[in-house]
Design an enzyme around this catalytic site. Structure first.
Site, PDB file in Angstrom:
ATOM      1  N   GLY A 299       0.795  -1.217   0.000  1.00  0.00           N
ATOM      2  CA  GLY A 299       0.000   0.000   0.000  1.00  0.00           C
ATOM      3  C   GLY A 299       0.826   1.264   0.000  1.00  0.00           C
ATOM      4  N   CYS A 300       2.133   1.123  -0.054  1.00  0.00           N
ATOM      5  CA  CYS A 300       3.023   2.286  -0.086  1.00  0.00           C
ATOM      6  C   CYS A 300       3.577   2.447  -1.501  1.00  0.00           C
ATOM      7  CB  CYS A 300       4.183   2.111   0.893  1.00  0.00           C
ATOM      8  SG  CYS A 300       3.675   1.988   2.610  1.00  0.00           S
ATOM      9  N   ALA A 301       3.662   3.685  -1.965  1.00  0.00           N
ATOM     10  CA  ALA A 301       4.223   3.944  -3.287  1.00  0.00           C
ATOM     11  C   ALA A 301       5.715   3.605  -3.303  1.00  0.00           C
ATOM     12  CB  ALA A 301       4.000   5.401  -3.685  1.00  0.00           C
TER      13      ALA A 301
END
Length: 136
Positions: free
Chosen positions: A49-51
């Site tokens: 869920g993190c870029a």
């Protein structure tokens, strides 16, 4: 309800008028953080869920919650350091009581992070809370 380390960050932010100064301070917090060993940067510690790439490895000693974290992006590494200040060293039972969005709002992070970064912070907080819930 925040740790002493987080309160120190909040106090520093009160003295920094400009968001760019705050941004630089977050980066400095990340640079000061102990790097995570490459061998620990595995799929099991990676935060989805993190870029950017982010890894969080929880450690529970007795009833105290702590974690080691890292990121390949300098600002995100700083955000990991901020979250470490918020959660590191507190009793496991208190982790779920921390209102991370409210505490981070005190720093103005909710207003100045891109939606991708905000989603990443949310994912990190969810990972931390999940580990604490498992241990509690």
């Amino acid at each position: 309800m925040a740790s002493e380390a987080f309160e120190e960050i909040a106090e520093t932010f009160e003295f920094l008028d400009d968001w760019e100064d705050r941004y630089r301070h977050v980066i400095e917090l990340g640079k000061a953080m102990e790097p995570m060993e490459e061998a620990l940067k595995v799929p099991a510690t990676k935060v989805d869920g993190c870029a950017s790439q982010v890894w969080i490895l929880p450690r529970i000693e007795g009833q105290t919650f702590d974690f080691q974290g890292d990121s390949d992006a300098i600002i995100v590494r700083g955000l990991v350091a901020v979250l470490h200040a918020l959660y590191g060293g507190i009793p496991v039972r208190d982790v779920l009581a921390v209102d991370a969005p409210a505490e981070l709002a005190r720093l103005g992070l909710d207003e100045h992070l891109s939606s991708q970064r905000s989603n990443g912070v949310r994912a990190m907080v969810e990972r931390i809370r999940a580990h604490a819930a498992e241990a509690a």
